[in-house]
Enzyme design. Sequence first.
Site, mmCIF file in Angstrom:
data_model
loop_
_atom_site.group_PDB
_atom_site.id
_atom_site.type_symbol
_atom_site.label_atom_id
_atom_site.label_comp_id
_atom_site.label_asym_id
_atom_site.label_seq_id
_atom_site.Cartn_x
_atom_site.Cartn_y
_atom_site.Cartn_z
ATOM 1 N N HIS A 24 -24.082 80.556 -19.846
ATOM 2 C CA HIS A 24 -22.864 81.429 -19.621
ATOM 3 C C HIS A 24 -21.937 80.778 -20.380
ATOM 4 O O HIS A 24 -21.635 79.452 -20.587
ATOM 5 C CB HIS A 24 -22.779 81.858 -18.172
ATOM 6 C CG HIS A 24 -22.183 80.753 -17.513
ATOM 7 N ND1 HIS A 24 -21.179 80.900 -16.483
ATOM 8 C CD2 HIS A 24 -22.676 79.288 -17.191
ATOM 9 C CE1 HIS A 24 -21.093 79.639 -15.772
ATOM 10 N NE2 HIS A 24 -21.842 78.751 -16.229
ATOM 11 N N HIS A 52 -18.544 88.795 -13.688
ATOM 12 C CA HIS A 52 -19.268 87.657 -14.563
ATOM 13 C C HIS A 52 -20.589 87.850 -15.039
ATOM 14 O O HIS A 52 -21.314 88.565 -14.227
ATOM 15 C CB HIS A 52 -18.911 86.236 -13.845
ATOM 16 C CG HIS A 52 -19.241 85.040 -14.867
ATOM 17 N ND1 HIS A 52 -18.471 84.655 -15.773
ATOM 18 C CD2 HIS A 52 -20.331 84.242 -14.827
ATOM 19 C CE1 HIS A 52 -18.703 83.544 -16.419
ATOM 20 N NE2 HIS A 52 -20.286 83.261 -15.740
ATOM 21 N N CYS A 98 -17.585 85.536 -21.117
ATOM 22 C CA CYS A 98 -18.930 85.705 -20.632
ATOM 23 C C CYS A 98 -19.561 86.926 -21.046
ATOM 24 O O CYS A 98 -20.893 86.751 -21.554
ATOM 25 C CB CYS A 98 -18.985 85.757 -19.144
ATOM 26 S SG CYS A 98 -18.228 87.194 -18.431
#
Length: 344
Positions: free
Chosen positions: A320, A308, A260
Amino acid sequence: MVSHRRPSQTGLASSARTTVLSAAAAATAAAGLGATPAGAEPREPARATRAQVDRLHQEAEQATERFNKAREDAARLRERVAHAQDSVARGQERINRMRDTLGTVAGAQYRSGGVDPALELLLSADPDTYLDRAAVLDRVGERQAHTLSELRSRQRDLGQERAEAARDLTELERSRAEVARHKRSVERKLAEARRLLNSLPDAERDAFDRASRSGRDGVPPGLDGLPASSRHASAAALAARGAVGRPYVWGASGPSGFDCSGLVQWSYAQAGVGLPRTSQAQANAGRRIPLSEARPGDIVTYRGDASHVGMYMGNGQVVHAPYPGASVRYDPVGMMPVHAVTRV
């Protein structure tokens, strides 16, 4: 990675609220068609397994960001150690040259120092010549004393540099061990998640995959044409869109695979902007703004620990890299609790 089926916690995730309402309507319809608790019973173990897989993905991602941080620290320490070692080597060369100079002067004095200066004056046929030589020897002595003082100072500095290099080397070894430890943690959690997924019946495994994709499959949604806040944010958003469909690879920062934070770092690098490697550092890489003001290219971090991260694209969507086994894709910005929105 937590499940992306959670309702939005933000004002921009109307799509997530729609999903929740649709799910509720579907559940009501199922009840109306005579669905019974007995019929739902076989799915309970599978639901628990899927929740456990979600939890393992989240823990693996947290360990991945710790791995990225430790690896970044180790790289910085390697550079510092290399610089220190080079400095120590140059310092040792200077000291060796000073020692050679002092040795040459000392040897010359030894070879000519067998006669007492007063007796040499008495024996000299030309006292003026002797006095000139004596003055020269005094100046040589002064330079020698200065060189000796400088030598001692440089030896102290060199000793300090060596001690600092030794400390950095020790820290580097600790960082390397930390990298290896976090790597083992990630691999262990991902292996357990794969084992659990493989234990599911084919139908349940397919259902997990469909739910994770949320019906998007990397196809760009209809974005709202919202302009980016700057030229480099626009270029970064364009790069992130171009990465849709590439695989999640933990610890990777492109161009063929990403985790990510690697995706966000790589996307901004394509725009000529250097960002930190971890999602936690990226959350602090610019100015915090309200989610309601987000524009394409803004960085969105998630969960309380910012473990994240994705990039806002407009129309309540982010791009993402979700978790291993899934490709870079679009998802609702409210797919999980938002930690911060950062404008670089």
